[in-house]
Design an enzyme around this catalytic site. Sequence first.
Site, PDB file in Angstrom:
ATOM      1  N   PHE A 227       0.847  -1.195   0.000  1.00 51.66           N
ATOM      2  CA  PHE A 227       0.000   0.000   0.000  1.00 51.66           C
ATOM      3  C   PHE A 227       0.878   1.239   0.000  1.00 51.66           C
ATOM      4  O   PHE A 227       1.770   1.369   0.825  1.00 51.66           O
ATOM      5  CB  PHE A 227      -0.931   0.028   1.219  1.00 51.66           C
ATOM      6  CG  PHE A 227      -1.877   1.205   1.188  1.00 51.66           C
ATOM      7  CD1 PHE A 227      -3.006   1.175   0.382  1.00 51.66           C
ATOM      8  CD2 PHE A 227      -1.618   2.351   1.932  1.00 51.66           C
ATOM      9  CE1 PHE A 227      -3.873   2.267   0.328  1.00 51.66           C
ATOM     10  CE2 PHE A 227      -2.471   3.443   1.871  1.00 51.66           C
ATOM     11  CZ  PHE A 227      -3.600   3.397   1.065  1.00 51.66           C
TER      12      PHE A 227
ATOM     13  N   LYS B 118       2.572   9.968   8.122  1.00 51.95           N
ATOM     14  CA  LYS B 118       1.877   9.501   9.329  1.00 51.95           C
ATOM     15  C   LYS B 118       2.477  10.080  10.623  1.00 51.95           C
ATOM     16  O   LYS B 118       2.229  11.238  10.918  1.00 51.95           O
ATOM     17  CB  LYS B 118       1.825   7.960   9.347  1.00 51.95           C
ATOM     18  CG  LYS B 118       0.875   7.409   8.269  1.00 51.95           C
ATOM     19  CD  LYS B 118       0.293   6.055   8.606  1.00 51.95           C
ATOM     20  CE  LYS B 118      -0.898   5.735   7.718  1.00 51.95           C
ATOM     21  NZ  LYS B 118      -0.601   4.946   6.526  1.00 51.95           N
TER      22      LYS B 118
ATOM     23  N   ASP C 231       9.104   2.621   1.418  1.00 57.51           N
ATOM     24  CA  ASP C 231       7.943   3.358   1.902  1.00 57.51           C
ATOM     25  C   ASP C 231       7.841   3.110   3.399  1.00 57.51           C
ATOM     26  O   ASP C 231       7.407   2.052   3.843  1.00 57.51           O
ATOM     27  CB  ASP C 231       6.682   2.885   1.175  1.00 57.51           C
ATOM     28  CG  ASP C 231       5.424   3.572   1.688  1.00 57.51           C
ATOM     29  OD1 ASP C 231       5.478   4.203   2.759  1.00 57.51           O
ATOM     30  OD2 ASP C 231       4.377   3.460   1.016  1.00 57.51           O
TER      31      ASP C 231
END
Length: 403
Positions: free
Chosen positions: A136, A250, A221
């Site tokens: 993702f 995040k 990532d």
Amino acid sequence: MPVTRALFDQVMVPNYNPAAMIPVRGEGSRVWDQDGREYVDFAGGIAVSCLGHCHPVMVNALTEQANKLWHLSNVLTNEPALRLAKKLTDATFAERVYYANSGAEANEAALKLARRWALEVHGENKQEIIAFHKGFHGRTFFTVTVGGQPAYSDGFGPKPGGVQHVEFNNLESLAAVMSDKTCAVMIEPLQGEGGVVPGNEAFLKGVRELCDQHQALLIFDEVQTGFGRTGTLYAYEQTGVTPDILTTAKALGGGFPIGAMLTTAAIAAHLKPGTHGSTYGGNPLACAVSEAVMSVVNTKEVLDGVKQREQWFRDALAKINDKYQVFKEVRGMGLLLGAELNDKFKGKARDFLNAGADEGVMVLVAGMDVIRFTPSLIISETDIAQGMARFEQAVAKVVAAHA
Ligand SMILES: *Cc1c(COP(=O)(O)O)cnc(C)c1O
């Protein structure tokens, strides 16, 4: 006008389906809803609220900066952005920083940089991006196409081309498609949304070697694994592998929107003036908050504390499992943990999440079979114990309902 969950269906695009309760206040790892009901927060806003809610260091940084300067645009630079970039480059392999406002945007920048680097260094025949099934990387059209869940990228017309997917933790499957046409490999060192699946060390080392062999860039990532989540500032530090580009978001802002792409000076040189940009990227408010978050997170005390808390979570989950036999395994790194349900409860992760909310504890899922925990990195032992007591009640109820 009453502000209720019903209003959501009247005024919001239906791409989300939030819970019935509406939180109005948070402090540390506790959250209160409109009715004053209190919850222990094991979700942390999906691995974002690394210092819990309204940590004084964040509140001070935000309010102090709010009284000084909010926004300039990238026609000008600003002090918080430069200070944060200095700290990020001092603390990592990277020498250059590009700021974005989210994980998807940081990844979008990474992919565009990789393509531009390949074009300028190796010519037109090096465009292939390789990524992994169940990966993702965000929801922009490029990043969602690189992500390994076609359900998220199908149905929006023609996708950006030159993207292939192979099996995670399977080096042969990667080796089979890599060639000198490979521009970059994008990977999460630990797949978060895809089920909390750590990349094993031999695999990650092999990925690095294949990238070197074919002169392809390795993009980590670390949007979910980064900023202390796994017990080091970034997870790559524990893998023995250094990427060429790293993306972070995040927890980077502790709850304030910010993302960043980190890379070396040589690679960064290919994003020349005008090639890419963002109005808000490097916004002084975001950078001031992130700098303050980093001053707390990137300390031995907090990073070692993550390992201690991981053990408390694992111990509590093992105890629950001894009693109720619901998990096949508990896996993950630091405070990014996933409890995979056994065959009897397969597909029922959401039942546990809902039961948890009823008992006053917020947890997450990662797919249909994994209950995910991404709490504050400084959650107290008491909060863990109370949250786990509530979670045990939730498990008991789900088990009773399926007896
Ligand atoms: C959440 C996430 C993203 C997307 O971040 P946004 O801020 O939602 O755009 C990208 N990659 C990973 C690994 C993530 O967990």
